[in-house]
Design a protein around this motif. Sequence first.
Motif, short mmCIF file in Angstrom:
data_model
loop_
_atom_site.label_atom_id
_atom_site.label_comp_id
_atom_site.label_asym_id
_atom_site.label_seq_id
_atom_site.Cartn_x
_atom_site.Cartn_y
_atom_site.Cartn_z
N ILE A 1 91.93 -27.68 54.83
CA ILE A 1 92.82 -26.78 55.56
C ILE A 1 94.01 -27.55 56.10
CG2 ILE A 1 93.02 -25.27 57.58
CD1 ILE A 1 90.06 -24.53 57.10
N GLU A 2 93.76 -28.73 56.67
CA GLU A 2 94.83 -29.50 57.28
C GLU A 2 95.81 -30.08 56.26
OE1 GLU A 2 91.10 -29.74 59.71
OE2 GLU A 2 91.65 -30.00 57.62
N ASN A 3 95.27 -30.43 55.09
CA ASN A 3 96.08 -31.08 54.06
C ASN A 3 95.63 -30.60 52.69
OD1 ASN A 3 97.55 -32.71 52.39
ND2 ASN A 3 96.56 -34.61 52.98
N PRO A 4 96.27 -29.55 52.16
CA PRO A 4 95.83 -28.94 50.90
C PRO A 4 95.89 -29.87 49.69
CG PRO A 4 97.29 -27.47 52.12
CD PRO A 4 97.36 -28.79 52.78
N THR A 5 96.54 -31.03 49.82
CA THR A 5 96.54 -31.94 48.68
C THR A 5 95.19 -32.65 48.51
OG1 THR A 5 97.40 -33.80 49.98
CG2 THR A 5 99.02 -32.36 48.92
N THR A 6 94.33 -32.52 49.52
CA THR A 6 92.98 -33.07 49.42
C THR A 6 91.99 -31.96 49.07
OG1 THR A 6 93.44 -34.81 51.04
CG2 THR A 6 91.13 -34.26 50.68
N GLY A 7 91.21 -32.19 48.05
CA GLY A 7 90.25 -31.18 47.61
C GLY A 7 88.83 -31.72 47.63
N TYR A 8 87.87 -30.81 47.48
CA TYR A 8 86.45 -31.15 47.53
C TYR A 8 85.71 -30.44 46.42
CZ TYR A 8 87.70 -32.67 52.21
OH TYR A 8 88.31 -33.30 53.27
N ILE A 9 84.81 -31.16 45.80
CA ILE A 9 83.86 -30.58 44.86
C ILE A 9 82.49 -31.06 45.30
CG2 ILE A 9 83.11 -30.41 42.46
CD1 ILE A 9 85.99 -31.18 41.65
N ILE A 10 81.59 -30.12 45.58
CA ILE A 10 80.27 -30.46 46.11
C ILE A 10 79.21 -29.75 45.26
CG2 ILE A 10 78.76 -30.40 48.13
CD1 ILE A 10 81.25 -30.21 49.88
N LEU A 11 78.24 -30.53 44.79
CA LEU A 11 77.18 -29.95 43.98
C LEU A 11 75.87 -30.69 44.24
CD1 LEU A 11 77.67 -31.25 40.34
CD2 LEU A 11 79.32 -31.73 42.12
N ASN A 12 74.78 -30.03 43.91
CA ASN A 12 73.45 -30.57 44.19
C ASN A 12 72.72 -30.92 42.90
OD1 ASN A 12 73.48 -30.30 47.08
ND2 ASN A 12 73.22 -28.10 46.82
N TRP A 13 71.94 -32.02 43.00
CA TRP A 13 71.11 -32.48 41.89
C TRP A 13 69.66 -32.56 42.35
CZ3 TRP A 13 73.27 -33.07 37.16
CH2 TRP A 13 74.67 -33.17 37.10
N GLU A 14 68.76 -32.35 41.44
CA GLU A 14 67.34 -32.47 41.76
C GLU A 14 67.03 -33.87 42.28
OE1 GLU A 14 63.11 -32.19 39.36
OE2 GLU A 14 64.78 -30.92 38.72
N SER A 15 67.73 -34.86 41.73
CA SER A 15 67.57 -36.24 42.20
C SER A 15 68.77 -37.05 41.73
CB SER A 15 66.28 -36.87 41.66
OG SER A 15 66.40 -37.09 40.26
N MET A 16 68.93 -38.23 42.31
CA MET A 16 69.99 -39.13 41.87
C MET A 16 69.76 -39.54 40.42
SD MET A 16 72.80 -40.62 42.71
CE MET A 16 73.82 -41.75 41.75
N ALA A 17 68.50 -39.67 40.05
CA ALA A 17 68.18 -40.08 38.67
C ALA A 17 68.72 -39.07 37.66
CB ALA A 17 66.67 -40.24 38.52
N HIS A 18 68.68 -37.78 38.01
CA HIS A 18 69.20 -36.76 37.09
C HIS A 18 70.71 -36.91 36.92
CE1 HIS A 18 65.28 -34.85 37.91
NE2 HIS A 18 65.45 -34.27 36.74
N HIS A 19 71.42 -37.14 38.03
CA HIS A 19 72.87 -37.32 37.90
C HIS A 19 73.18 -38.62 37.15
CE1 HIS A 19 77.10 -37.80 39.78
NE2 HIS A 19 77.15 -37.14 38.65
N GLN A 20 72.42 -39.67 37.42
CA GLN A 20 72.64 -40.93 36.73
C GLN A 20 72.42 -40.78 35.23
OE1 GLN A 20 73.69 -43.86 38.42
NE2 GLN A 20 74.18 -44.36 36.28
N ALA A 21 71.45 -39.97 34.87
CA ALA A 21 71.19 -39.73 33.44
C ALA A 21 72.40 -39.09 32.77
CB ALA A 21 69.96 -38.85 33.27
N LEU A 22 73.06 -38.17 33.49
CA LEU A 22 74.28 -37.58 32.94
C LEU A 22 75.36 -38.64 32.79
CD1 LEU A 22 76.29 -35.32 32.18
CD2 LEU A 22 76.65 -34.94 34.64
N MET A 23 75.55 -39.46 33.84
CA MET A 23 76.61 -40.47 33.80
C MET A 23 76.37 -41.50 32.70
SD MET A 23 77.65 -41.07 37.80
CE MET A 23 75.99 -41.42 38.42
N ASP A 24 75.10 -41.72 32.34
CA ASP A 24 74.77 -42.68 31.29
C ASP A 24 74.79 -42.07 29.88
OD1 ASP A 24 74.39 -44.60 33.25
OD2 ASP A 24 72.22 -44.34 33.32
#
Length: 212
Positions: A49-72
């Motif tokens: 709100i204060e600075n619209p040039t800054t944005g956010y993307i927030i999402l949930n994973w079952e575990s860090m291992a699941h996200h790491q598997a995607l990144m790998d």
Amino acid sequence: MSTIPTTEIIILDTSEEFRKDVVSIISPAFDLVSKVDGFQAPVYTGIQIENPTTGYIILNWESMAHHQALMDSPSYGSVLEALKPAFGGPFKNYHVIFNEHPIALQQPVTHVLLLTLKDPSHRAEVFDILSNITVLSKKMLVFGPTLENENQIVLVGGWASVEVDVDIIMILHVLMLLWTSRLTWRGLPLSRKRWSNGYSLLLPRTIRSMLL
């Protein structure tokens, strides 16, 4: 209740296209992510709100291992390529397992606050205080250390309106003054127009319904 997820928080310098039409810009990337094992819909996104040039993307994973598997995986390049139009500059990525389910993300206004422990020996004391705040807020303010740095803490609060957020942040502002020997924190001077000690953003409801 199910296991508390690993929450991925991306804070980015946004492109003009992202600010004009968040849905169109991020949908291709999250059409890909939605098919990944361990991803938990929905995705939450918005601009500060204060600075619209800054944005956010927030999402949930079952575990860090699941996200790491995607990144790998070989398909990760396609996800990054699909996300490129959203970025207007650098970004930071954090992973947090909050002390409670992050139901705050379901509220119209979200406040994200980054804290750093100055003295790790105070961790238990600080966590105890923050846990009490979680209870008092009926779990609308949750916290957790980042998986990247255990001395960096992310607080997320969810509020019905910006006005409520201002009142809550005024309380946190006082608490921070009491904790100056224990924490450093990112922020701006508290005022009606630029009150944020962290970051506030509006979460478009269309994103949440569209990306289920």
